[in-house]
Design a protein around this motif. Structure first.
Motif, short mmCIF file in Angstrom:
data_model
loop_
_atom_site.label_atom_id
_atom_site.label_comp_id
_atom_site.label_asym_id
_atom_site.label_seq_id
_atom_site.Cartn_x
_atom_site.Cartn_y
_atom_site.Cartn_z
N ILE A 145 0.82 -1.33 0.00
CA ILE A 145 0.12 -0.19 -0.03
C ILE A 145 0.86 1.41 -0.14
CG2 ILE A 145 -1.76 1.27 1.36
CD1 ILE A 145 -2.94 -1.31 2.23
N LEU A 146 1.93 1.33 0.71
CA LEU A 146 2.83 2.62 1.00
C LEU A 146 3.34 2.94 -0.43
CD1 LEU A 146 3.76 2.08 4.58
CD2 LEU A 146 1.92 3.51 3.71
N PHE A 147 4.05 4.13 -0.51
CA PHE A 147 4.63 4.36 -1.91
C PHE A 147 6.13 3.86 -1.66
CE2 PHE A 147 1.96 8.14 -2.64
CZ PHE A 147 1.60 7.67 -4.16
N GLY A 148 6.48 3.69 -0.39
CA GLY A 148 7.89 2.87 -0.40
C GLY A 148 8.00 1.42 -0.47
N ALA A 149 6.82 0.98 -0.43
CA ALA A 149 6.86 -0.48 -0.41
C ALA A 149 7.23 -1.20 -1.90
CB ALA A 149 5.48 -1.03 -0.09
N PRO A 150 7.82 -2.18 -1.90
CA PRO A 150 8.07 -2.93 -3.13
C PRO A 150 6.80 -3.26 -4.00
CG PRO A 150 8.19 -4.50 -1.46
CD PRO A 150 8.00 -3.21 -0.81
N ASP A 151 6.78 -3.13 -5.17
CA ASP A 151 5.76 -3.30 -6.07
C ASP A 151 4.39 -2.67 -5.53
OD1 ASP A 151 7.23 -4.45 -7.87
OD2 ASP A 151 7.04 -6.35 -6.81
N TRP A 318 -8.47 -2.93 9.16
CA TRP A 318 -8.08 -1.90 9.80
C TRP A 318 -6.56 -1.46 9.62
CZ3 TRP A 318 -11.64 1.21 12.06
CH2 TRP A 318 -12.71 0.53 12.27
N GLU A 319 -5.58 -2.61 9.42
CA GLU A 319 -4.50 -2.17 9.24
C GLU A 319 -4.24 -1.57 7.79
OE1 GLU A 319 -0.15 -2.37 9.27
OE2 GLU A 319 -1.76 -1.90 10.82
N ALA A 320 -4.80 -1.99 6.96
CA ALA A 320 -4.98 -1.43 5.42
C ALA A 320 -5.38 -0.10 5.42
CB ALA A 320 -6.12 -2.35 4.56
N TYR A 321 -6.62 0.15 6.36
CA TYR A 321 -6.99 1.54 6.32
C TYR A 321 -6.00 2.57 6.91
CZ TYR A 321 -9.56 5.87 7.35
OH TYR A 321 -10.04 7.27 7.42
N ARG A 322 -5.14 2.12 7.95
CA ARG A 322 -4.18 2.94 8.81
C ARG A 322 -2.98 3.20 7.58
NH1 ARG A 322 0.57 2.41 10.68
NH2 ARG A 322 0.75 0.06 10.20
N LEU A 323 -2.75 2.16 6.95
CA LEU A 323 -1.61 2.52 5.75
C LEU A 323 -1.93 3.25 4.73
CD1 LEU A 323 -0.16 -1.22 5.83
CD2 LEU A 323 0.78 0.58 6.69
N GLN A 330 1.16 10.78 1.89
CA GLN A 330 2.52 10.60 1.12
C GLN A 330 2.27 11.45 -0.36
OE1 GLN A 330 3.48 6.31 1.17
NE2 GLN A 330 4.87 6.66 2.76
N GLY A 331 1.27 11.37 -0.77
CA GLY A 331 0.57 11.78 -2.16
C GLY A 331 0.08 13.01 -2.20
N ALA A 332 -0.74 13.05 -3.26
CA ALA A 332 -1.60 14.12 -3.55
C ALA A 332 -2.32 15.03 -2.25
CB ALA A 332 -2.50 14.22 -4.68
#
Length: 471
Positions: A145-151, A318-323, A330-332
């Protein structure tokens, strides 16, 4: 039956015009201020503020059809909606909404308007190949999910729970591959939302209110974005959840319809995080209902099904929403100024709901303020005179103006909560489609339906022909 205003008709209409003009003024201010801000520092991240679009006057193969549908609905829609048998009205509404949405999409041509919409770099179809093992993809979903995550996932995949992506994966699995089939699915399913809203309004308010709202649900300006963004599909799932709940709390097989409502509410929450706010509209339905107790067991059981399936597969909502919140900033979302979007989002809502809805909401507010006894018994005919509501096979609900007003207030409250959250800065002409559908029944309060319908149609046609929208 809807209440008539205690004010003279000319004063009521004048106030309607003022409300619509206020909505138009909000749009003008949002365009002017947004253009200045975007040219000055580029922080809005949209091409034609407040819309995610670019100025691009054009015609297309859908233009003649869109104009023809608009003219037909304006000329004949109110009369047909008032005279067709109820069981004939529902497919007529769906069919006409299908024609309107398809024609608007085809103004941009088949490739650009339909087939390529869900295949761009931010969209769901870009990751179909990564879901060859669906259980593994769900277990691994939060790791990308995060921008810094692989793929890391494309924006819309990361920005939604995986039921949205899995829908398109399953379409691909059954042979409906590519953007054309995905776009056709979104339009076909999404336009059923108008039918669901009609059923809910008829069940919770009365049939006359539903019939008066029908042409506005067909000719919604939001169809510009419903064909073919996935949010049109989300809108239909959420709308049917509310419709089944409305049937349940009014005694239509409460256990089974309650279960269906719960199942669809659960799916809604796994299609879009923000649509959990449909709990506000669901709560209003429960308040308006007459049989809540038999509904609750089925509703709760249905609500548990989709979360249980995804949780068992390894996805943590819940974890997905937090991320997602982290990725958003991180983005727009971290650049777009809250001070502009907190009110410009409402200008985007005017684009999808239209100025007629603003006038209707003004009348709805007046109906809520009026003593309950004033709202029972009779409703205004198109010319403004009062006459008994025709018997449509069921008794009209008492105090229907207040009941419709409460439903509209719940939808508006959901929009305001989403707005204040700061998680919907821009692109709300797409994101808020599911909520906007529940504002459109406010148009049932209006007299002079053809004039208001013409305004709605002109808005949609101008937007679709002057701008190239991003969704």
């Amino acid at each position: 039956m809807l209440p008539s205003s205690p004010l003279p008709r000319h004063r009521t209409v004048r106030r309607d015009v003022y409300a619509a003009a206020g909505a138009v003024l909000l749009v003008i201010v949002a365009v002017v201020v947004g253009t200045v801000v975007e040219h000055r520092d580029g922080t809005l991240r949209v091409g034609w503020p407040p819309l995610y679009a670019n100025w691009h006057p054009h015609l297309g193969p859908g233009t003649p059809g869109a104009v023809a549908v608009a003219v037909a609905v304006v000329a004949f829609g109110p009369r047909v909606a008032g005279r067709l048998p109820w069981r004939g009205l529902l497919p007529a509404v769906w069919g006409t909404a299908l024609a309107w949405t398809w024609c608007l999409a085809l103004v941009d041509g088949w490739h650009r308007g339909v087939a390529a919409r869900l295949t761009t770099h931010n969209e769901y179809l870009r990751v179909i190949g990564r879901f060859h093992d669906i259980p593994y993809a769900l277990r691994d979903f939060t790791h990308h999910i995060l921008f810094g995550a692989p793929d890391n996932w494309p924006a819309h995949v990361a920005g939604h729970p995986p039921a949205a992506t899995v829908t398109f994966v399953l379409l691909d699995r059954i042979g409906l591959r590519g953007g054309g089939w995905a776009g056709a699915f979104v339009i076909t399913v999404g336009t059923t939302a108008a039918v669901a809203v009609l059923i809910a309004v008829r069940t919770l308010v009365d049939e006359r209110a539903a019939r008066r709202a029908a042409p506005f649900l067909v000719l919604t300006p939001g169809a510009v974005w419903a064909g073919t963004s996935a949010d049109g599909y989300f809108a239909a799932v959420a709308a049917w959840a509310v419709a089944f709940l409305a049937l349940a709390v009014t005694g239509r097989r409460p256990r089974w319809t309650g279960f269906a409502a719960g199942l669809l509410f659960g799916l809604t929450a796994y299609l879009s995080y923000g649509l959990t706010l449909f709990a506000v509209i669901g709560a209003a339905v429960l308040v308006l209902g007459t049989r809540r107790t038999p509904v609750l067991p089925g509703l709760v059981l249905g609500l548990a099904v989709v979360p249980a399936v995804f949780t068992a597969a390894g996805f943590d909502w819940w974890e997905a929403y937090r991320l997602l919140v982290t990725r958003y900033y991180q983005g727009a979302g971290g650049v777009r100024p809250y001070g502009y979007w907190v009110w410009a989002n409402l200008a985007c809502t005017v684009f999808i709901a239209g100025p007629a809805t603003a006038a209707g909401l003004r009348r709805a507010a007046a109906a809520l303020r009026r003593p309950a006894a004033d709202n029972a018994g009779r409703s205004p005919a198109p010319g403004g005179e009062r006459r008994p509501v025709p018997d449509a096979g069921r008794s009209p609900a008492p105090n229907s103006g207040r009941r419709l007003g409460l439903l509209l207030a719940a939808a508006l409250l959901a929009v305001l909560i989403a707005d204040l959250s700061g998680m919907s800065k821009a692109e709300t002409e797409r994101i808020w489609l599911p909520f906007a559908l529940w504002l459109l029944p406010a148009c049932a309060f209006l007299s002079g339906a053809r004039v208001w319908l013409a305004g709605q149609a002109v808005l949609a046609l101008l937007v679709n022909h002057l701008l190239l929208t991003g969704w």
